[in-house]
Design a protein around this motif. Sequence first.
Motif, PDB file in Angstrom:
ATOM      1  N   SER A  13      34.075  36.068  35.094  1.00 54.57           N
ATOM      2  CA  SER A  13      33.741  35.655  33.727  1.00 54.57           C
ATOM      3  C   SER A  13      33.384  36.847  32.843  1.00 54.57           C
ATOM      4  O   SER A  13      33.493  36.773  31.621  1.00 54.57           O
ATOM      5  CB  SER A  13      32.580  34.658  33.748  1.00 54.57           C
ATOM      6  OG  SER A  13      31.445  35.229  34.375  1.00 54.57           O
ATOM      7  N   THR A  14      32.996  37.964  33.420  1.00 53.34           N
ATOM      8  CA  THR A  14      32.687  39.177  32.654  1.00 53.34           C
ATOM      9  C   THR A  14      33.792  40.217  32.795  1.00 53.34           C
ATOM     10  O   THR A  14      34.347  40.697  31.810  1.00 53.34           O
ATOM     11  CB  THR A  14      31.348  39.783  33.122  1.00 53.34           C
ATOM     12  OG1 THR A  14      30.302  38.831  32.902  1.00 53.34           O
ATOM     13  CG2 THR A  14      31.024  41.056  32.345  1.00 53.34           C
ATOM     14  N   LEU A  15      34.149  40.571  34.037  1.00 49.64           N
ATOM     15  CA  LEU A  15      35.124  41.634  34.277  1.00 49.64           C
ATOM     16  C   LEU A  15      36.540  41.232  33.862  1.00 49.64           C
ATOM     17  O   LEU A  15      37.325  42.070  33.422  1.00 49.64           O
ATOM     18  CB  LEU A  15      35.099  42.045  35.746  1.00 49.64           C
ATOM     19  CG  LEU A  15      33.805  42.691  36.247  1.00 49.64           C
ATOM     20  CD1 LEU A  15      33.886  42.967  37.745  1.00 49.64           C
ATOM     21  CD2 LEU A  15      33.546  43.992  35.492  1.00 49.64           C
ATOM     22  N   ASP A  16      36.900  39.957  34.036  1.00 47.51           N
ATOM     23  CA  ASP A  16      38.254  39.511  33.683  1.00 47.51           C
ATOM     24  C   ASP A  16      38.390  39.183  32.199  1.00 47.51           C
ATOM     25  O   ASP A  16      39.499  38.971  31.704  1.00 47.51           O
ATOM     26  CB  ASP A  16      38.637  38.271  34.505  1.00 47.51           C
ATOM     27  CG  ASP A  16      39.044  38.637  35.930  1.00 47.51           C
ATOM     28  OD1 ASP A  16      39.613  39.718  36.111  1.00 47.51           O
ATOM     29  OD2 ASP A  16      38.757  37.851  36.852  1.00 47.51           O
ATOM     30  N   ILE A  32      43.691  40.434  37.646  1.00 49.27           N
ATOM     31  CA  ILE A  32      45.043  40.868  37.273  1.00 49.27           C
ATOM     32  C   ILE A  32      45.496  42.030  38.155  1.00 49.27           C
ATOM     33  O   ILE A  32      46.661  42.106  38.583  1.00 49.27           O
ATOM     34  CB  ILE A  32      45.088  41.277  35.791  1.00 49.27           C
ATOM     35  CG1 ILE A  32      44.800  40.071  34.895  1.00 49.27           C
ATOM     36  CG2 ILE A  32      46.428  41.907  35.433  1.00 49.27           C
ATOM     37  CD1 ILE A  32      45.851  38.994  34.953  1.00 49.27           C
ATOM     38  N   SER A  33      44.551  42.934  38.471  1.00 47.20           N
ATOM     39  CA  SER A  33      44.929  44.128  39.241  1.00 47.20           C
ATOM     40  C   SER A  33      45.402  43.783  40.642  1.00 47.20           C
ATOM     41  O   SER A  33      46.120  44.568  41.268  1.00 47.20           O
ATOM     42  CB  SER A  33      43.750  45.100  39.306  1.00 47.20           C
ATOM     43  OG  SER A  33      42.741  44.636  40.198  1.00 47.20           O
ATOM     44  N   ARG A  61      46.155  32.988  34.147  1.00 48.88           N
ATOM     45  CA  ARG A  61      47.357  32.439  34.792  1.00 48.88           C
ATOM     46  C   ARG A  61      48.603  32.828  34.007  1.00 48.88           C
ATOM     47  O   ARG A  61      49.630  33.218  34.589  1.00 48.88           O
ATOM     48  CB  ARG A  61      47.256  30.918  34.880  1.00 48.88           C
ATOM     49  CG  ARG A  61      48.511  30.301  35.512  1.00 48.88           C
ATOM     50  CD  ARG A  61      48.592  28.811  35.308  1.00 48.88           C
ATOM     51  NE  ARG A  61      47.716  28.100  36.234  1.00 48.88           N
ATOM     52  CZ  ARG A  61      46.732  27.289  35.868  1.00 48.88           C
ATOM     53  NH1 ARG A  61      46.472  27.126  34.577  1.00 48.88           N
ATOM     54  NH2 ARG A  61      46.010  26.659  36.760  1.00 48.88           N
ATOM     55  N   ASP A  62      48.517  32.742  32.661  1.00 41.94           N
ATOM     56  CA  ASP A  62      49.677  33.119  31.832  1.00 41.94           C
ATOM     57  C   ASP A  62      50.019  34.601  32.009  1.00 41.94           C
ATOM     58  O   ASP A  62      51.203  34.967  32.133  1.00 41.94           O
ATOM     59  CB  ASP A  62      49.378  32.830  30.361  1.00 41.94           C
ATOM     60  CG  ASP A  62      49.267  31.336  30.075  1.00 41.94           C
ATOM     61  OD1 ASP A  62      49.766  30.553  30.900  1.00 41.94           O
ATOM     62  OD2 ASP A  62      48.656  30.970  29.051  1.00 41.94           O
ATOM     63  N   ASP A  63      48.987  35.467  32.034  1.00 43.25           N
ATOM     64  CA  ASP A  63      49.237  36.901  32.200  1.00 43.25           C
ATOM     65  C   ASP A  63      49.801  37.210  33.578  1.00 43.25           C
ATOM     66  O   ASP A  63      50.680  38.080  33.730  1.00 43.25           O
ATOM     67  CB  ASP A  63      47.941  37.686  31.970  1.00 43.25           C
ATOM     68  CG  ASP A  63      47.548  37.726  30.491  1.00 43.25           C
ATOM     69  OD1 ASP A  63      48.373  37.323  29.647  1.00 43.25           O
ATOM     70  OD2 ASP A  63      46.412  38.146  30.199  1.00 43.25           O
ATOM     71  N   LEU A  64      49.314  36.523  34.592  1.00 43.04           N
ATOM     72  CA  LEU A  64      49.828  36.742  35.948  1.00 43.04           C
ATOM     73  C   LEU A  64      51.277  36.289  36.059  1.00 43.04           C
ATOM     74  O   LEU A  64      52.072  36.879  36.810  1.00 43.04           O
ATOM     75  CB  LEU A  64      48.953  35.992  36.962  1.00 43.04           C
ATOM     76  CG  LEU A  64      47.583  36.615  37.267  1.00 43.04           C
ATOM     77  CD1 LEU A  64      46.754  35.673  38.117  1.00 43.04           C
ATOM     78  CD2 LEU A  64      47.747  37.946  37.989  1.00 43.04           C
ATOM     79  N   PRO A 149      48.061  54.070  35.933  1.00 44.01           N
ATOM     80  CA  PRO A 149      47.682  53.157  34.856  1.00 44.01           C
ATOM     81  C   PRO A 149      46.277  52.593  35.083  1.00 44.01           C
ATOM     82  O   PRO A 149      45.940  52.170  36.191  1.00 44.01           O
ATOM     83  CB  PRO A 149      48.749  52.061  34.932  1.00 44.01           C
ATOM     84  CG  PRO A 149      49.906  52.713  35.598  1.00 44.01           C
ATOM     85  CD  PRO A 149      49.336  53.696  36.570  1.00 44.01           C
ATOM     86  N   ALA A 150      45.474  52.585  34.011  1.00 42.30           N
ATOM     87  CA  ALA A 150      44.096  52.120  34.141  1.00 42.30           C
ATOM     88  C   ALA A 150      44.036  50.665  34.577  1.00 42.30           C
ATOM     89  O   ALA A 150      43.137  50.258  35.320  1.00 42.30           O
ATOM     90  CB  ALA A 150      43.362  52.313  32.810  1.00 42.30           C
ATOM     91  N   ALA A 151      45.003  49.861  34.109  1.00 42.01           N
ATOM     92  CA  ALA A 151      44.983  48.436  34.425  1.00 42.01           C
ATOM     93  C   ALA A 151      45.261  48.166  35.897  1.00 42.01           C
ATOM     94  O   ALA A 151      44.890  47.128  36.427  1.00 42.01           O
ATOM     95  CB  ALA A 151      45.992  47.692  33.561  1.00 42.01           C
ATOM     96  N   MET A 152      45.956  49.093  36.561  1.00 38.99           N
ATOM     97  CA  MET A 152      46.337  48.859  37.951  1.00 38.99           C
ATOM     98  C   MET A 152      45.129  48.895  38.886  1.00 38.99           C
ATOM     99  O   MET A 152      44.921  48.015  39.710  1.00 38.99           O
ATOM    100  CB  MET A 152      47.372  49.892  38.403  1.00 38.99           C
ATOM    101  CG  MET A 152      47.813  49.704  39.852  1.00 38.99           C
ATOM    102  SD  MET A 152      48.989  50.953  40.398  1.00 38.99           S
ATOM    103  CE  MET A 152      50.374  50.583  39.341  1.00 38.99           C
ATOM    104  N   GLY A 153      44.310  49.918  38.743  1.00 38.52           N
ATOM    105  CA  GLY A 153      43.172  50.063  39.634  1.00 38.52           C
ATOM    106  C   GLY A 153      43.596  50.311  41.065  1.00 38.52           C
ATOM    107  O   GLY A 153      44.733  50.711  41.340  1.00 38.52           O
TER     108      GLY A 153
END
Length: 530
Positions: A13-16, A32-33, A61-64, A149-153
Motif C-alpha cells: 500500500s506504500t511501496l507499490d 512490479i519488479s 494488475r493493468d501494469d503487470l 533500470p531503477a524500476a527493475m530492482g
Amino acid sequence: MKKRLVVIGFIGSTLDFVGKGSKRWDRWRPTISLCHQPSLTIDRLELLHDMHSKRLVERTRDDLHLLSPNTEVRAHFNPLKNPWDFEEVYTSLHDFVRQYPFDPVNEEYLVHITTGTHVAQICWYLLTESRHIPGRLIQTSPAKQDDQPAAMGKYEIIDLDLTRYAKIAHRFKEEQAQTFAQLKAGIATQNPVFNQMIEQIEQIAGKSRAPILLTGPTGAGKSFLAKQIFQLKQQRQRLSGKLIAVNCATLRGDSAMPALFGHIKGSFTGALQNRPGLLKAADGGVLFLDEIGELGLDEQAMLLKAIEEKRFYPFGSDHETTSDFQLIAGTNRDLLSEVAAGRFREDLLARINLWSYELPGLAQRKEDIAPNLAFELARVSQELGEQVRFHTEAKQRYLAFATHPSAKWLGNFREFGASITRMATLAEQGRITERIVETEVTRMQKQWHRPTTDLASIYLKDAAEALDEFDRIQLNGVLRVCESAGSLSDAGRQLFAVSRTQKKQANDADRLKKYLAKFGLDWERIHPSI
C-alpha cells in the motif's frame, strides 16, 4: 515438464503506490519488479489486499499485463482491522493458506515478504518455515547499479532449510546442551526420569510464567533446582526481578501473614513501620515457597488470590497492592492427601499443579552417585580452600558402599553432601584415605539403622533427617507421652507438670498443640481414632 512459478504476497500500500502518471515506470515498485526480472518467469501472482488497496491492485494488475502479459494476477480480499496485531494477522494468513489449493507436484511457490507490515513478514516466515506453505521466501529491493533500470530492482530467494546450515544446527545443539548443564549444575546424569524432567523444564522456562510445583523427598534438590530455573529465566531475559526463597515451615502462627503479604505500621504489636512482605519483594521475579504444604489455610487463600489476580491486601491494610511474580512451590508432602484431610486448599493445588515435577531421591538415582561425588568434592574443596582427592582404593570403597542396594540415603543429596564434607574436612594433606572412608561408612550405617523407637522418623518420615539431634530427642520424648496419653489435655498435663503450676491459667493442651504444629503434626495424626 517445467513447473509453473507462483508468487504469493501482499500488495504494498506504500511501496507499490507511486502515482498514476508515466513516471511511475521509472520508480521501483516491489510487486512490479517481480515481473521485471529476466531470470524469473512468473506464471501466477496471488495478491492479498484490504479495502483501501482495491484500486491499487487493479492499477498494478493493468501494469503487470503490459509488462508480463502471460502472468495471471489473482486478487484476494484480506480484511484486517489491525495489520499490526500478530494474532489477527497470523490467523488470517493461516486461514488463507489452509484453503489455498497448493499443487507442489506441478507448481513452485515463492512468498514475497517485501510488502506488508513487519508483522505480516514474520507470519509469512512462520508459515513457510513450518511447511504450511510448500515454498521459499523471495525478497525484492531497489537496484544499486547505475546501468540497471531503477524500476527493475533485484531479488533474493531465501531458503529456510536449516539442515543445510551445519554450523547453525550445531550451535543450537550446543546451546541446548549448555542449558541442560546449567539446570543440572553441570552434573552429567544418566537417570532417564531426571533427564526427561530437565528437558521439559528447559522448554517451559523460556515460555511460561505459570506456577511450577516441585515435589519429592527432603534433600532431593528442590531448592537448588528452583535457583537454577531462576538463573535460566534471568539469562533469557524473561525476568526483571529477584529470586525470593522462603521455607514455609518457618512461617507459623501470627507471623506468617505479615511475612508473606507485608503489613502496615501499627497493624500489630511490634509493627513499627510498613513492611512490603515477600510477595512484593518478588515483583517481576520468582517467589520460591519451599514446603508450601506447611502454610495455613488463611495464607493459602490469600496466596491463591495473589497468583490469579496479582493483587493482595497487606496485613492490616484496606488498600490492595500488586506484585507480578512467578511462583515455584516445593513440598515433600502428598498434597492430594493433604487436600483430602482438609489441610490444603483444593483450588490452590489445582492452580499450582499445571507444571508438576517429582524429583527422584538419591536412592532412585544411584547411577548418578559417581558424577555427583566429583561435583560435591569440587564444591567442598572450594569451600575449604584446598584441593581434596580420594585415594583410589578409598574412592572404590566409598562408591561400593554408596551404590549398594542397602544404602538408604534418607536425606538424599543433602545427606550425601554432608557425608562428602565430613570426609573432605578430615582429609590428611588433601587426601581421603580408606580409614576416613571406613569411619564415615560406619557412621552412615548406624544412622540408617536407628531402632523403630525413633518416633520422629515414623511420624515425619524423610523430614526427620533435617532435625538436629537435640530436637529429635525432645520430639521423641513428647511423642512417647502423646501415644500413651488418653487425650491432648492429659498429655499436656504430663509434659508441663512443673511449669503449669507457675501459670495463672495453665493451657496445657494449647501449648502442646503449638509444639506439635512446629513439626507439622497434630493430635489426630497421633490418635486418628479419637
